[in-house]
Scaffold this motif. Structure first.
Motif, PDB file in Angstrom:
ATOM      1  N   LEU A  80       0.829  -1.208   0.000  1.00 10.81           N
ATOM      2  CA  LEU A  80       0.000   0.000   0.000  1.00 10.81           C
ATOM      3  C   LEU A  80       0.862   1.256   0.000  1.00 10.81           C
ATOM      4  CD1 LEU A  80      -2.797   1.215   0.048  1.00 10.81           C
ATOM      5  CD2 LEU A  80      -2.780   1.053   2.542  1.00 10.81           C
ATOM      6  N   ALA A  81       1.974   1.241   0.745  1.00 12.70           N
ATOM      7  CA  ALA A  81       2.841   2.426   0.807  1.00 12.70           C
ATOM      8  C   ALA A  81       3.434   2.739  -0.557  1.00 12.70           C
ATOM      9  CB  ALA A  81       3.955   2.203   1.832  1.00 12.70           C
ATOM     10  N   ILE A  82       3.874   1.709  -1.278  1.00 16.62           N
ATOM     11  CA  ILE A  82       4.463   1.935  -2.604  1.00 16.62           C
ATOM     12  C   ILE A  82       3.403   2.433  -3.581  1.00 16.62           C
ATOM     13  CG2 ILE A  82       5.536   0.764  -4.566  1.00 16.62           C
ATOM     14  CD1 ILE A  82       6.967  -1.042  -2.505  1.00 16.62           C
ATOM     15  N   ALA A  83       2.221   1.825  -3.543  1.00 15.31           N
ATOM     16  CA  ALA A  83       1.143   2.273  -4.427  1.00 15.31           C
ATOM     17  C   ALA A  83       0.721   3.700  -4.097  1.00 15.31           C
ATOM     18  CB  ALA A  83      -0.046   1.324  -4.303  1.00 15.31           C
ATOM     19  N   LEU A  84       0.615   4.013  -2.817  1.00 15.73           N
ATOM     20  CA  LEU A  84       0.215   5.352  -2.406  1.00 15.73           C
ATOM     21  C   LEU A  84       1.282   6.380  -2.779  1.00 15.73           C
ATOM     22  CD1 LEU A  84      -2.054   6.881  -0.984  1.00 15.73           C
ATOM     23  CD2 LEU A  84      -0.867   6.494   1.188  1.00 15.73           C
ATOM     24  N   ALA A  85       2.548   6.016  -2.630  1.00 14.99           N
ATOM     25  CA  ALA A  85       3.631   6.930  -3.012  1.00 14.99           C
ATOM     26  C   ALA A  85       3.615   7.191  -4.516  1.00 14.99           C
ATOM     27  CB  ALA A  85       4.983   6.344  -2.597  1.00 14.99           C
ATOM     28  N   ALA A  86       3.339   6.152  -5.309  1.00 16.28           N
ATOM     29  CA  ALA A  86       3.248   6.342  -6.761  1.00 16.28           C
ATOM     30  C   ALA A  86       2.106   7.284  -7.115  1.00 16.28           C
ATOM     31  CB  ALA A  86       3.065   4.990  -7.450  1.00 16.28           C
ATOM     32  N   ALA A  87       0.971   7.131  -6.430  1.00 13.39           N
ATOM     33  CA  ALA A  87      -0.161   8.020  -6.690  1.00 13.39           C
ATOM     34  C   ALA A  87       0.140   9.446  -6.245  1.00 13.39           C
ATOM     35  CB  ALA A  87      -1.402   7.487  -5.965  1.00 13.39           C
ATOM     36  N   ALA A  88       0.799   9.582  -5.082  1.00 11.76           N
ATOM     37  CA  ALA A  88       1.137  10.915  -4.583  1.00 11.76           C
ATOM     38  C   ALA A  88       2.157  11.603  -5.477  1.00 11.76           C
ATOM     39  CB  ALA A  88       1.677  10.810  -3.158  1.00 11.76           C
ATOM     40  N   HIS A  89       3.063  10.831  -6.057  1.00  8.02           N
ATOM     41  CA  HIS A  89       4.047  11.398  -6.982  1.00  8.02           C
ATOM     42  C   HIS A  89       3.374  11.927  -8.239  1.00  8.02           C
ATOM     43  CE1 HIS A  89       7.760  11.882  -9.234  1.00  8.02           C
ATOM     44  NE2 HIS A  89       7.278  11.092 -10.181  1.00  8.02           N
ATOM     45  N   ARG A  90       2.310  11.270  -8.641  1.00  6.94           N
ATOM     46  CA  ARG A  90       1.637  11.657  -9.889  1.00  6.94           C
ATOM     47  C   ARG A  90       0.582  12.736  -9.668  1.00  6.94           C
ATOM     48  NH1 ARG A  90      -0.878   7.481 -14.386  1.00  6.94           N
ATOM     49  NH2 ARG A  90      -1.493   9.068 -15.903  1.00  6.94           N
ATOM     50  N   TRP A  91      -0.135  12.667  -8.540  1.00  6.75           N
ATOM     51  CA  TRP A  91      -1.239  13.585  -8.304  1.00  6.75           C
ATOM     52  C   TRP A  91      -1.006  14.376  -7.022  1.00  6.75           C
ATOM     53  CZ3 TRP A  91      -3.151   8.365  -9.415  1.00  6.75           C
ATOM     54  CH2 TRP A  91      -3.515   8.202 -10.760  1.00  6.75           C
ATOM     55  N   ALA A  92      -0.971  15.691  -7.142  1.00 12.70           N
ATOM     56  CA  ALA A  92      -0.712  16.559  -5.989  1.00 12.70           C
ATOM     57  C   ALA A  92      -1.788  16.426  -4.921  1.00 12.70           C
ATOM     58  CB  ALA A  92      -0.601  18.014  -6.450  1.00 12.70           C
ATOM     59  N   LEU A  93      -3.037  16.184  -5.316  1.00 12.68           N
ATOM     60  CA  LEU A  93      -4.122  16.069  -4.357  1.00 12.68           C
ATOM     61  C   LEU A  93      -3.896  14.884  -3.420  1.00 12.68           C
ATOM     62  CD1 LEU A  93      -6.865  16.977  -3.282  1.00 12.68           C
ATOM     63  CD2 LEU A  93      -7.941  15.521  -5.033  1.00 12.68           C
ATOM     64  N   VAL A  94      -3.457  13.757  -3.975  1.00 14.14           N
ATOM     65  CA  VAL A  94      -3.182  12.579  -3.147  1.00 14.14           C
ATOM     66  C   VAL A  94      -2.060  12.888  -2.158  1.00 14.14           C
ATOM     67  CG1 VAL A  94      -2.415  10.174  -3.164  1.00 14.14           C
ATOM     68  CG2 VAL A  94      -3.969  11.008  -4.942  1.00 14.14           C
ATOM     69  N   ARG A  95      -1.020  13.562  -2.614  1.00 14.66           N
ATOM     70  CA  ARG A  95       0.095  13.928  -1.741  1.00 14.66           C
ATOM     71  C   ARG A  95      -0.394  14.823  -0.594  1.00 14.66           C
ATOM     72  NH1 ARG A  95       5.984  15.114  -3.002  1.00 14.66           N
ATOM     73  NH2 ARG A  95       5.457  14.281  -5.052  1.00 14.66           N
ATOM     74  N   THR A  96      -1.227  15.800  -0.932  1.00 14.55           N
ATOM     75  CA  THR A  96      -1.711  16.735   0.077  1.00 14.55           C
ATOM     76  C   THR A  96      -2.578  16.040   1.123  1.00 14.55           C
ATOM     77  OG1 THR A  96      -1.673  18.531  -1.541  1.00 14.55           O
ATOM     78  CG2 THR A  96      -3.020  18.862   0.421  1.00 14.55           C
ATOM     79  N   LEU A  97      -3.456  15.144   0.683  1.00 18.63           N
ATOM     80  CA  LEU A  97      -4.353  14.465   1.611  1.00 18.63           C
ATOM     81  C   LEU A  97      -3.633  13.410   2.449  1.00 18.63           C
ATOM     82  CD1 LEU A  97      -7.502  13.994  -0.675  1.00 18.63           C
ATOM     83  CD2 LEU A  97      -7.157  15.694   1.127  1.00 18.63           C
ATOM     84  N   ALA A  98      -2.651  12.742   1.868  1.00 20.12           N
ATOM     85  CA  ALA A  98      -1.975  11.650   2.571  1.00 20.12           C
ATOM     86  C   ALA A  98      -1.002  12.150   3.632  1.00 20.12           C
ATOM     87  CB  ALA A  98      -1.238  10.756   1.573  1.00 20.12           C
ATOM     88  N   ALA A  99      -0.376  13.292   3.399  1.00 16.33           N
ATOM     89  CA  ALA A  99       0.706  13.753   4.278  1.00 16.33           C
ATOM     90  C   ALA A  99       0.294  13.900   5.743  1.00 16.33           C
ATOM     91  CB  ALA A  99       1.281  15.061   3.744  1.00 16.33           C
ATOM     92  N   PRO A 100      -0.796  14.615   6.080  1.00 17.79           N
ATOM     93  CA  PRO A 100      -1.112  14.767   7.500  1.00 17.79           C
ATOM     94  C   PRO A 100      -1.508  13.462   8.181  1.00 17.79           C
ATOM     95  CG  PRO A 100      -2.852  15.714   6.114  1.00 17.79           C
ATOM     96  CD  PRO A 100      -1.701  15.388   5.223  1.00 17.79           C
ATOM     97  N   ALA A 101      -2.245  12.607   7.468  1.00 23.29           N
ATOM     98  CA  ALA A 101      -2.673  11.344   8.069  1.00 23.29           C
ATOM     99  C   ALA A 101      -1.477  10.452   8.374  1.00 23.29           C
ATOM    100  CB  ALA A 101      -3.642  10.628   7.129  1.00 23.29           C
ATOM    101  N   LEU A 102      -0.551  10.317   7.425  1.00 26.42           N
ATOM    102  CA  LEU A 102       0.603   9.452   7.635  1.00 26.42           C
ATOM    103  C   LEU A 102       1.570  10.055   8.650  1.00 26.42           C
ATOM    104  CD1 LEU A 102       1.196   8.233   3.981  1.00 26.42           C
ATOM    105  CD2 LEU A 102       0.246   6.950   5.887  1.00 26.42           C
ATOM    106  N   SER A 103       1.680  11.365   8.668  1.00 22.15           N
ATOM    107  CA  SER A 103       2.530  12.007   9.682  1.00 22.15           C
ATOM    108  C   SER A 103       1.972  11.774  11.079  1.00 22.15           C
ATOM    109  CB  SER A 103       2.636  13.512   9.401  1.00 22.15           C
ATOM    110  OG  SER A 103       3.273  13.746   8.165  1.00 22.15           O
ATOM    111  N   ALA A 104       0.642  11.817  11.213  1.00 21.50           N
ATOM    112  CA  ALA A 104       0.023  11.559  12.512  1.00 21.50           C
ATOM    113  C   ALA A 104       0.253  10.116  12.954  1.00 21.50           C
ATOM    114  CB  ALA A 104      -1.474  11.864  12.443  1.00 21.50           C
ATOM    115  N   ILE A 105       0.110   9.184  12.024  1.00 15.14           N
ATOM    116  CA  ILE A 105       0.351   7.769  12.348  1.00 15.14           C
ATOM    117  C   ILE A 105       1.795   7.568  12.791  1.00 15.14           C
ATOM    118  CG2 ILE A 105       0.476   5.456  11.373  1.00 15.14           C
ATOM    119  CD1 ILE A 105      -1.876   6.223   9.569  1.00 15.14           C
ATOM    120  N   LYS A 106       2.719   8.207  12.069  1.00 13.32           N
ATOM    121  CA  LYS A 106       4.140   8.054  12.382  1.00 13.32           C
ATOM    122  C   LYS A 106       4.480   8.588  13.773  1.00 13.32           C
ATOM    123  CE  LYS A 106       7.031  10.689  10.180  1.00 13.32           C
ATOM    124  NZ  LYS A 106       7.901  11.278   9.124  1.00 13.32           N
TER     125      LYS A 106
END
Length: 460
Positions: A80-106
């Motif tokens: 899932l991390a690799i797939a999500l990173a590929a999507a975030a690399h391609r689409w700025a919206l995915v990067r923006t939405l994923a960053a706070p959630a994953l930072s909170a988990i970390k």
């Protein structure tokens, strides 16, 4: 492994073993000083406990229970991390939405996460979910960084040669991302076992390693506690070594597989492209790099762009290929025209051999090895191109351009770094393998134009 590498590795391993032995001795001496197995069991006590546990079926069942869940959580997190990173690399919206959630988990402590998971899912699979949540951001952010740092010049190479998605993935993305993934895995994999066993210690699912450690604590079986700790360390180490070995084996194997796959395709019918320019100005960001030019290059014709360094020859070639847009004027090129090129700077997949680099873009009708043998010594054909000299690397690029399934060939200073004899051999090679395609070449040497029998266009 080379002799030098072996000589360097053995002292490191020996020093590591001596360091482990030192701390085992310290542990044993501390246990003897305390003189209480309940407070501090020594390494000999732990080994005796381990010898008692190993022959039992329950011991192996508990290891299997924990291993399967921790490995499954880790595997799903990687995917899932690799797939999500590929999507975030391609689409700025995915990067923006994923960053706070994953930072909170970390940033959230594992214990807090486990308590919530116990409320939601119960104890039996809590270790798998906890490991998944711990590993997900640990893999996502490094992989995204690797994708962001992919070499743009190599991206241009694969784009120009119209490599398919599979070839780009295996020969460009994998080597670019793999160092980031391996470095992250060296941290994430051992941490996955820490998080998994910690989750089991809190949730105490039946049949797990965590349950057995918890029971040892309650019953003050200190020797068993240390024995199970040793088991966790050993299993985690084996798991880490196995996964890292598998990741390291992916490259350059992926690139070799891509070369084999790509070389299985059949050459397309040449389009007979004619390139026509009228008052064409090439440049960057709307600023012309050279004066306006007119030219026409038909199939079988050769056009030599001549001018001093910085005159705009490379910019003109990039404009013809479509990597740059014209500043002004008209450039007529038939649709679906396929290009092959030698760039001014070296662009090779360094871990692959010369033949594999050529086969990435050559159809099966081209005998890549035979073409390379015309310009390279036999002992260079099986070596990674990173081990070749600058002149040899240049010749590999020249073979790649002439072997590619292309309608138009463009060569940017292709004879740089070649001595006189090799220079003449390279000129003859171009003439032999042009196969009636248009050729546009930039050079400082007027003799190249004369030897190729091409038209000269001065760039200033």
């Amino acid at each position: 492994m080379s002799r030098t590498t072996t000589q360097n590795t053995l002292p490191r391993r020996l020093s590591g073993m001596l360091a482990v032995l030192f701390w085992i001795v310290v542990w044993q001496l501390a246990s003897m000083a305390v003189a209480s197995e309940f407070i501090l069991a020594g390494p000999l006590d732990a080994l005796r406990a381990l010898a008692r546990l190993v022959p039992t079926a329950a011991f192996w069942g508990q290891i299997a229970f924990s291993f399967l869940r921790i490995a499954a959580g880790t595997a799903v997190a990687y995917a899932l991390a690799i797939a999500l990173a590929a999507a975030a690399h391609r689409w700025a919206l995915v990067r923006t939405l994923a960053a706070p959630a994953l930072s909170a988990i970390k940033s959230t402590p594992v214990a807090c996460v486990v308590v919530v998971l116990l409320i939601w899912f119960g104890s039996r699979n809590v270790s798998a979910i906890a490991v998944f949540l711990m590993a997900l951001p640990g893999i996502y952010f490094p992989v995204l960084k690797g994708l962001d740092e992919l070499d743009p010049q190599m991206e241009e190479l694969f784009c120009l040669y119209r490599a398919d998605a599979r070839t780009r993935l295996l020969a460009h993305v994998v080597p670019g991302v793999m160092p980031y993934l391996v470095a992250a895995s060296a941290t994430v994999l051992p941490m996955s076992w820490k998080a998994g066993v910690a989750a089991e210690l809190i949730g105490v699912p039946d049949g797990s390693i965590g349950e057995r450690i918890y029971q040892a604590k309650l019953l003050l079986e200190t020797a068993d506690l240390f024995a199970w700790t040793i088991v966790v360390v050993l299993v985690a180490w084996v798991f880490e070594r196995a996964v890292l070995s598998a990741l390291n084996a992916c490259w350059p194997a992926a690139g070799r597989w891509a070369a084999l796959h790509q070389n299985g395709r059949t050459a397309a019918t040449p389009t007979g492209a004619t390139i026509v320019a009228r008052q064409l100005r090439a440049g960057h960001a709307g600023t012309a790099a050279c004066r306006a030019v007119d030219f026409e290059v038909a199939p079988g014709e050769i056009l030599c762009l001549m001018g001093s360094s910085g005159a705009g020859k490379t910019t003109m070639l990039s404009t013809i290929t479509g990597l740059l847009s014209p500043v002004s004027g008209n450039l007529s090129i038939p649709d679906e025209t396929r290009f092959a090129a030698v760039f001014q700077e070296t662009r090779l997949v360094d871990d692959l051999t010369p033949e594999e680099n050529v086969r990435l873009f050559a159809p099966r009708e081209r005998n890549a090895r035979a073409m390379l043998a015309e310009l390279l010594p036999q002992d260079a054909l099986g070596s990674p191109v990173r081990e070749l000299s600058g002149g040899q690397r240049r010749r590999v690029e020249l073979v790649r351009a002439l072997a590619a399934d292309a309608d138009v060939v463009l060569l940017d200073e292709p004879f740089t770094g070649l001595d006189g004899k090799t220079h003449q051999e390279a000129l003859a090679f171009v003439t032999r393998h042009l196969d009636g395609r248009p050729l546009i070449i930039s050079t400082h040497d007027k003799q190249d134009a004369l030897a190729l029998g091409g038209k000269i266009l001065a760039i200033s």
